[in-house]
Design an enzyme around this catalytic site. Sequence first.
Site, mmCIF file in Angstrom:
data_model
loop_
_atom_site.group_PDB
_atom_site.id
_atom_site.type_symbol
_atom_site.label_atom_id
_atom_site.label_comp_id
_atom_site.label_asym_id
_atom_site.label_seq_id
_atom_site.Cartn_x
_atom_site.Cartn_y
_atom_site.Cartn_z
ATOM 1 N N GLY A 24 3.518 -10.569 10.657
ATOM 2 C CA GLY A 24 3.826 -11.846 10.612
ATOM 3 C C GLY A 24 4.282 -12.139 9.187
ATOM 4 C CG ASN A 68 -0.894 -16.313 5.781
ATOM 5 O OD1 ASN A 68 0.402 -16.235 5.325
ATOM 6 N ND2 ASN A 68 -1.093 -15.924 6.953
ATOM 7 C CB VAL A 69 -2.350 -20.587 0.482
ATOM 8 C CG1 VAL A 69 -1.568 -19.848 -0.488
ATOM 9 C CG2 VAL A 69 -1.258 -21.608 1.213
ATOM 10 C CG ASP A 70 -3.641 -20.266 6.463
ATOM 11 O OD1 ASP A 70 -4.705 -19.209 6.369
ATOM 12 O OD2 ASP A 70 -2.692 -19.860 7.214
ATOM 13 C CG ASN A 83 8.215 -10.226 11.914
ATOM 14 O OD1 ASN A 83 8.536 -11.121 12.781
ATOM 15 N ND2 ASN A 83 7.763 -10.249 10.937
ATOM 16 C CB SER A 89 10.157 -12.632 6.165
ATOM 17 O OG SER A 89 9.820 -13.301 4.722
ATOM 18 C CG HIS A 139 1.542 -15.542 -2.148
ATOM 19 N ND1 HIS A 139 2.289 -15.523 -1.246
ATOM 20 C CD2 HIS A 139 1.765 -14.558 -3.147
ATOM 21 C CE1 HIS A 139 3.073 -14.565 -1.684
ATOM 22 N NE2 HIS A 139 2.765 -14.103 -2.827
HETATM 23 P P1 OAD Z 1 8.220 -16.208 6.141
HETATM 24 O O1 OAD Z 1 8.583 -17.568 6.717
HETATM 25 O O2 OAD Z 1 9.091 -15.737 5.143
HETATM 26 O O3 OAD Z 1 8.221 -15.097 7.357
HETATM 27 C C1 OAD Z 1 7.258 -15.462 8.439
HETATM 28 C C2 OAD Z 1 7.587 -14.160 9.257
HETATM 29 O O4 OAD Z 1 6.636 -14.152 10.445
HETATM 30 C C3 OAD Z 1 8.892 -13.979 9.983
HETATM 31 O O5 OAD Z 1 9.238 -12.535 9.648
HETATM 32 C C4 OAD Z 1 8.872 -14.258 11.346
HETATM 33 O O6 OAD Z 1 9.707 -13.453 12.497
HETATM 34 C C5 OAD Z 1 7.461 -14.034 11.745
HETATM 35 N N1 OAD Z 1 6.651 -14.646 12.784
HETATM 36 C C6 OAD Z 1 6.675 -15.922 12.986
HETATM 37 N N2 OAD Z 1 5.838 -16.287 14.022
HETATM 38 C C7 OAD Z 1 5.112 -15.064 14.385
HETATM 39 C C8 OAD Z 1 4.081 -14.803 15.356
HETATM 40 N N3 OAD Z 1 3.491 -15.705 16.048
HETATM 41 N N4 OAD Z 1 3.688 -13.667 15.183
HETATM 42 C C9 OAD Z 1 4.342 -12.515 14.348
HETATM 43 N N5 OAD Z 1 5.272 -12.701 13.895
HETATM 44 C C10 OAD Z 1 5.669 -14.032 13.628
HETATM 45 O O7 OAD Z 1 6.635 -16.209 5.648
HETATM 46 P P2 OAD Z 1 5.967 -14.878 4.656
HETATM 47 O O8 OAD Z 1 6.483 -13.790 4.910
HETATM 48 O O9 OAD Z 1 4.549 -15.408 4.881
HETATM 49 O O10 OAD Z 1 4.852 -17.925 -0.947
HETATM 50 O O11 OAD Z 1 6.440 -15.588 3.337
HETATM 51 C C11 OAD Z 1 5.900 -14.967 2.254
HETATM 52 C C12 OAD Z 1 5.906 -16.002 1.085
HETATM 53 O O12 OAD Z 1 6.882 -16.776 1.072
HETATM 54 C C13 OAD Z 1 4.819 -16.999 1.623
HETATM 55 O O13 OAD Z 1 3.284 -16.520 0.876
HETATM 56 C C14 OAD Z 1 5.069 -18.046 0.511
HETATM 57 C C15 OAD Z 1 6.470 -18.164 0.658
HETATM 58 O O14 OAD Z 1 7.303 -18.758 -0.331
HETATM 59 C C16 OAD Z 1 4.314 -18.610 -1.981
HETATM 60 O O15 OAD Z 1 4.290 -19.840 -1.496
HETATM 61 C C17 OAD Z 1 4.187 -18.042 -3.238
#
Ligand code: OAD
Length: 255
Positions: free
Chosen positions: A186, A102-104, A212, A188, A119
């Site tokens: 959290g 996360n970048v937040d 997740n 994917s 990231h």
């Molecule tokens: P994703 O959007 O790919 O995945 C989010 C995950 O969080 C999913 O598996 C959801 O099921 C889960 N989720 C949603 N709400 C939740 C909650 N309240 N508690 C637990 N899990 C929850 O996001 P990332 O895996 O972070 O990269 O994506 C990875 C990267 O893809 C990001 O850092 C970004 C993006 O493109 C860059 O910008 C380089």
Amino acid sequence: MSIPEDVITAIRDARHVVALTGSGASAESGVPTFREAQAGLWEKFNPHELATPEAFLQDPALVWSWYRWRRELVARAKPNRGHYALAALARTIPIFSLITQNVDGLHQRAGSNNVMEYHGNLFDTRCFSRDCAVADADVSAAAPRCPNCGDLLRPGVVWFGEPIPPAVLDAATRAVVDCDVFLSVGTSSLVWPAAGLLESARAAGATIIEVNTDVTPHTSQSHYSLQGKSGEILAELVNCLRVQLQKYDDLQTQQ
Ligand code: OAD
């Protein structure tokens, strides 16, 4: 959700815990995830137009307008219970490493230190040509320029096709092969190289715990899958851990 006793024990007895977080960890703070149907950012916006160096050079003003919007959204958000729980966990375990995609900056705002930002950070600004950090940059112009060399400024995040910052890559790689518990929270698990961290930890013998709301490609490789919201599950986990540690202390004082 009740946390399995074995999960609490694995964390209580761990020497080194690594947590890898993804956008789901900030979902309860109102920060959108990327790939979820309907709510995910990549459902509404095209990453090829907004999150690659080529897209930036093509239309820096468009890219900056998107990042300004995200900066404002995140500035209004507050850390959630999951962010605070991870900061609390760090205080109970001998070595705790937090790697975030996360970048937040919400982990830091919840009190976590030494966060490995895989990231980058939404609020950092870099000079595009020299790739150096520019502190307190004025980014109010449509396509802001570097005050030192006049080239374009860019957000300090990692875009598709770009390498992970070497120091973070190195520190994260060393942490995962050293840990005895790996918490995947959290994410994917679809974006590499971050997705490979869990596999490295598993190959090195760590206990893998996934938190997740959904299943992921890594669920079947995890020793424990805790399905639900990370804010709720992590807060419960820290509570259970405190109860166990208190029992431990009570036993020791009785002996
Ligand atoms: P994703 O959007 O790919 O995945 C989010 C995950 O969080 C999913 O598996 C959801 O099921 C889960 N989720 C949603 N709400 C939740 C909650 N309240 N508690 C637990 N899990 C929850 O996001 P990332 O895996 O972070 O990269 O994506 C990875 C990267 O893809 C990001 O850092 C970004 C993006 O493109 C860059 O910008 C380089």
